[in-house]
Design a protein around this motif. Structure first.
Motif, PDB file in Angstrom:
ATOM      1  N   PHE A  64       0.809  -1.222   0.000  1.00 45.14           N
ATOM      2  CA  PHE A  64       0.000   0.000   0.000  1.00 45.14           C
ATOM      3  C   PHE A  64       0.843   1.273   0.000  1.00 45.14           C
ATOM      4  CE2 PHE A  64      -2.463   3.317   2.264  1.00 45.14           C
ATOM      5  CZ  PHE A  64      -3.396   3.547   1.271  1.00 45.14           C
ATOM      6  N   PRO A  65       1.935   1.362   0.771  1.00 40.64           N
ATOM      7  CA  PRO A  65       2.729   2.602   0.719  1.00 40.64           C
ATOM      8  C   PRO A  65       3.231   2.948  -0.676  1.00 40.64           C
ATOM      9  CG  PRO A  65       3.395   1.259   2.587  1.00 40.64           C
ATOM     10  CD  PRO A  65       2.484   0.414   1.754  1.00 40.64           C
ATOM     11  N   PHE A  67       1.792   2.132  -3.656  1.00 33.66           N
ATOM     12  CA  PHE A  67       0.662   2.628  -4.441  1.00 33.66           C
ATOM     13  C   PHE A  67       0.280   4.037  -3.994  1.00 33.66           C
ATOM     14  CE2 PHE A  67       0.285  -1.803  -5.507  1.00 33.66           C
ATOM     15  CZ  PHE A  67      -0.420  -1.860  -6.698  1.00 33.66           C
ATOM     16  N   LEU A  68       0.204   4.248  -2.681  1.00 35.25           N
ATOM     17  CA  LEU A  68      -0.211   5.543  -2.147  1.00 35.25           C
ATOM     18  C   LEU A  68       0.761   6.649  -2.535  1.00 35.25           C
ATOM     19  CD1 LEU A  68      -2.001   7.292  -0.279  1.00 35.25           C
ATOM     20  CD2 LEU A  68      -0.534   6.571   1.623  1.00 35.25           C
ATOM     21  N   LEU A  69       2.046   6.437  -2.261  1.00 32.67           N
ATOM     22  CA  LEU A  69       3.033   7.472  -2.541  1.00 32.67           C
ATOM     23  C   LEU A  69       3.187   7.720  -4.039  1.00 32.67           C
ATOM     24  CD1 LEU A  69       5.697   6.433   0.103  1.00 32.67           C
ATOM     25  CD2 LEU A  69       4.272   8.486   0.154  1.00 32.67           C
ATOM     26  N   GLY A  70       3.101   6.662  -4.843  1.00 37.37           N
ATOM     27  CA  GLY A  70       3.180   6.836  -6.292  1.00 37.37           C
ATOM     28  C   GLY A  70       2.022   7.653  -6.826  1.00 37.37           C
ATOM     29  N   ALA A  71       0.811   7.389  -6.325  1.00 44.58           N
ATOM     30  CA  ALA A  71      -0.362   8.132  -6.784  1.00 44.58           C
ATOM     31  C   ALA A  71      -0.302   9.591  -6.333  1.00 44.58           C
ATOM     32  CB  ALA A  71      -1.633   7.468  -6.256  1.00 44.58           C
ATOM     33  N   VAL A  72       0.122   9.833  -5.109  1.00 41.57           N
ATOM     34  CA  VAL A  72       0.236  11.207  -4.614  1.00 41.57           C
ATOM     35  C   VAL A  72       1.299  11.975  -5.401  1.00 41.57           C
ATOM     36  CG1 VAL A  72       0.957  12.607  -2.634  1.00 41.57           C
ATOM     37  CG2 VAL A  72      -0.645  10.709  -2.309  1.00 41.57           C
ATOM     38  N   PHE A  73       2.440  11.332  -5.651  1.00 44.13           N
ATOM     39  CA  PHE A  73       3.498  11.988  -6.419  1.00 44.13           C
ATOM     40  C   PHE A  73       3.001  12.354  -7.817  1.00 44.13           C
ATOM     41  CE2 PHE A  73       7.193  11.765  -9.290  1.00 44.13           C
ATOM     42  CZ  PHE A  73       8.012  12.731  -8.708  1.00 44.13           C
ATOM     43  N   GLY A  74       2.306  11.420  -8.461  1.00 41.75           N
ATOM     44  CA  GLY A  74       1.774  11.698  -9.790  1.00 41.75           C
ATOM     45  C   GLY A  74       0.766  12.832  -9.780  1.00 41.75           C
ATOM     46  N   ASP A 311      -6.839   8.106  -5.588  1.00 39.80           N
ATOM     47  CA  ASP A 311      -6.423   7.451  -6.831  1.00 39.80           C
ATOM     48  C   ASP A 311      -5.663   6.153  -6.583  1.00 39.80           C
ATOM     49  OD1 ASP A 311      -7.572   9.430  -8.306  1.00 39.80           O
ATOM     50  OD2 ASP A 311      -5.710  10.459  -8.825  1.00 39.80           O
ATOM     51  N   SER A 312      -5.099   6.001  -5.384  1.00 39.53           N
ATOM     52  CA  SER A 312      -4.321   4.791  -5.090  1.00 39.53           C
ATOM     53  C   SER A 312      -5.202   3.612  -4.698  1.00 39.53           C
ATOM     54  CB  SER A 312      -3.330   5.068  -3.943  1.00 39.53           C
ATOM     55  OG  SER A 312      -4.013   5.221  -2.699  1.00 39.53           O
ATOM     56  N   LEU A 313      -6.447   3.887  -4.298  1.00 37.37           N
ATOM     57  CA  LEU A 313      -7.265   2.832  -3.699  1.00 37.37           C
ATOM     58  C   LEU A 313      -7.743   1.798  -4.711  1.00 37.37           C
ATOM     59  CD1 LEU A 313      -9.383   4.901  -1.150  1.00 37.37           C
ATOM     60  CD2 LEU A 313      -7.281   3.592  -0.766  1.00 37.37           C
ATOM     61  N   LYS A 314      -8.303   2.258  -5.817  1.00 38.87           N
ATOM     62  CA  LYS A 314      -8.824   1.300  -6.794  1.00 38.87           C
ATOM     63  C   LYS A 314      -7.728   0.402  -7.350  1.00 38.87           C
ATOM     64  CE  LYS A 314     -11.704   0.825 -10.900  1.00 38.87           C
ATOM     65  NZ  LYS A 314     -12.507   1.531 -11.926  1.00 38.87           N
ATOM     66  N   PRO A 315      -6.562   0.943  -7.765  1.00 41.80           N
ATOM     67  CA  PRO A 315      -5.522   0.043  -8.291  1.00 41.80           C
ATOM     68  C   PRO A 315      -5.061  -1.004  -7.290  1.00 41.80           C
ATOM     69  CG  PRO A 315      -5.061   2.303  -8.925  1.00 41.80           C
ATOM     70  CD  PRO A 315      -6.194   2.355  -7.954  1.00 41.80           C
ATOM     71  N   ILE A 316      -4.835  -0.605  -6.022  1.00 43.09           N
ATOM     72  CA  ILE A 316      -4.302  -1.595  -5.091  1.00 43.09           C
ATOM     73  C   ILE A 316      -5.362  -2.617  -4.706  1.00 43.09           C
ATOM     74  CG2 ILE A 316      -4.764  -0.283  -2.966  1.00 43.09           C
ATOM     75  CD1 ILE A 316      -2.079  -1.464  -1.932  1.00 43.09           C
ATOM     76  N   PHE A 317      -6.605  -2.202  -4.569  1.00 40.30           N
ATOM     77  CA  PHE A 317      -7.635  -3.170  -4.204  1.00 40.30           C
ATOM     78  C   PHE A 317      -7.943  -4.103  -5.367  1.00 40.30           C
ATOM     79  CE2 PHE A 317      -8.334  -0.622  -0.454  1.00 40.30           C
ATOM     80  CZ  PHE A 317      -8.758  -1.554   0.476  1.00 40.30           C
ATOM     81  N   ASN A 318      -7.901  -3.589  -6.593  1.00 40.49           N
ATOM     82  CA  ASN A 318      -8.084  -4.471  -7.744  1.00 40.49           C
ATOM     83  C   ASN A 318      -6.976  -5.511  -7.823  1.00 40.49           C
ATOM     84  OD1 ASN A 318     -10.467  -3.382  -8.694  1.00 40.49           O
ATOM     85  ND2 ASN A 318      -9.481  -2.006 -10.145  1.00 40.49           N
TER      86      ASN A 318
END
Length: 460
Positions: A64-65, A67-74, A311-318
């Motif tokens: 999760f970190p 996905f989260l940090l990548g989405a926030v950075f983007g 934005d990080s939630l859907k990709p990681i949960f999928n």
């Protein structure tokens, strides 16, 4: 054998229904439990709570970190205008005579720097449209051009890329993001070179003419509201430089003996170094990005961070749901037949088996990270043992796994492909042929070369 057919049907159903747009959050557990019921008659509830959810939760805990940090950075790159400035700077400097290469490189620089491929597609599309019109190139080639830069070599091949596809193998093989750098560079160069050559060939074959659609144009912004090219590029440089520094200098110098204690998982720094490096690099680069663009980001900072987190939630949960699906399938007795077949592909060469198995699963799920996660969660230890027995380094296993996810994953039902075509206003019939060549066929060719070189010369 009936159980094998049930597993095949479950995978086919997953692929077909995902293509039809059904949510993986519902689809993955439903297909997994139907497979349990059809193959062995249950226990359905235990398979859901004790296998599916345990595997799903374990993946989220571990990744999760990232996905989260990548989405926030983007999202910060997008909100600050840095993504648009970077794309425009590369494209304008190369000029319309190199329009295809300019779009490919602009996508590659951003994705290699940690920007989400979805952000890249939205940022580059309007500029690519204007440039292709100026160069009188066919609009139908824009999706494949963006796909080559964002979906291929920067996602799987180049050493150090913060893409999740390069991170997932690390805990399984005890490797870093820079695994097998020489082979990664060669593989990436093949994808870029052959992909660019194909697009240039297609541009000549189709002839001049952008198309008859209404004009697309990049949104004009006040120069004072956007960063300079140097400021836009610095956060991407920091991601790569900090990733390298934490991987090989800073983390190895730390006293990490406490990791052997039960509360820290009784592990060692080798199993967490890669994940720690990417977390640290993305965090510090995001802080630097905010500091450099404070005037541009301050007013909407809360909304930008919230959007990035969402934005990080859907990709990681999928992806995690696909991992849960794989865990349930692996628990079926019939899976042993499939496992025994897959590991024998290639004879004594585990690289062939690893490449074939990972590619097939990525294609069936329409997800590079999902297919990789299923392959490694079910067969990761087996491949590591096979590699050790055959004298194949974990670094080479890592790179083959990552590259193997980047071919069949881009079949028509892939979510990123569908999104890209939607952004460009084109259909599969109009534009998918060229996407298939640059994002499916050429990466598979590069994978064959990688496996051949790795077999002959080992990891380098």
């Amino acid at each position: 054998m009936p159980g094998v057919f049930v597993i095949a049907a479950a995978l086919a159903g997953l692929m077909f229904l995902a293509y039809r747009g059904l949510s993986l959050l519902l689809l993955a557990p439903a297909m997994a439990l139907l497979a349990v019921l059809a193959a062995e008659g249950g226990p359905v509830l235990a398979s859901y709570t004790q296998i599916f959810m345990q595997a799903t939760g374990g993946f989220i805990i571990q990744y999760f970190p990232l996905f989260l940090l990548g989405a926030v950075f983007g999202k910060l790159m997008e909100a600050s205008g840095s993504a648009r400035v970077l794309a425009d700077g590369i494209i304008r400097r190369l000029g319309p005579g190199k329009a295809i290469l300019a779009v490919v490189l602009s996508c590659a620089v951003m994705t290699y720097g940690g920007v989400s491929l979805f952000v890249v597609a939205f940022a580059v599309w309007p500029i690519a449209a204007a440039l292709f019109r100026e160069a009188d190139l066919p609009k139908v080639l824009i999706p494949a051009t963006i796909a080559l830069g964002a979906f291929t070599f920067t996602m799987t091949s180049l050493p150090g890329t913060p893409a999740i596809q390069n991170a997932i193998p690390m805990p399984y093989f005890g490797t870093t993001p820079f695994a097998a750098p020489g082979l990664g560079l060669i593989t990436g160069a093949l994808m870029l070179g052959f992909g660019w050559a194909w697009l240039e060939y297609r541009a000549r074959a189709l002839g001049p003419g952008y198309g008859t659609d209404p004009e697309d144009s990049a949104e004009e912004k006040d120069a004072d509201s956007t960063p300079s090219l140097a400021v836009a590029a610095l956060p991407l440089v920091l991601v790569l430089a900090l990733n390298l520094a934490f991987t090989f200098v800073l983390i190895p110098a730390m006293d990490t003996g406490y990791l052997s204690q039960p509360e820290f998982g009784e592990t060692d720094v080798g199993s967490v170094r890669g994940v720690w490096s990417i977390i640290s690099a993305l965090t510090l680069a995001s802080l630097a990005l905010v500091a450099l663009n404070w005037r541009r980001l301050a007013e909407g900072m809360g909304e930008t961070l919230e959007d990035g987190a969402q934005d990080s939630l859907k990709p990681i949960f999928n992806t995690a749901s696909l991992v849960g699906f794989g865990a349930v399938i692996a628990s079926l007795s019939a899976f042993g037949v499939i496992r025994d077949w897959v590991v024998t592909v290639g004879g004594d060469n585990p690289l062939i088996s690893l490449a074939v198995g990972t590619s097939l699963l990525a294609g069936m799920t329409g997800s590079a990270s999902g297919g990789m996660s299923i392959a490694l969660s079910t067969l990761g230890e087996t491949y590591l043992e096979m590699g050790q027995a055959a004298g194949v380094s974990p670094e080479l296993l890592h790179r083959v796994t990552a590259v193997a996810t980047g071919g069949l994953d881009a079949l028509p039902h892939n979510g990123a492909v569908i999104t890209l075509l939607t952004i460009c206003g084109l259909t599969h019939r109009e534009a998918y042929r060229d996407i298939a060549v640059v994002a499916v066929l050429i990466p598979i060719l590069a994978l064959v070369v990688l496996v051949t070189l790795g077999t002959l010369f080992g990891s380098f």
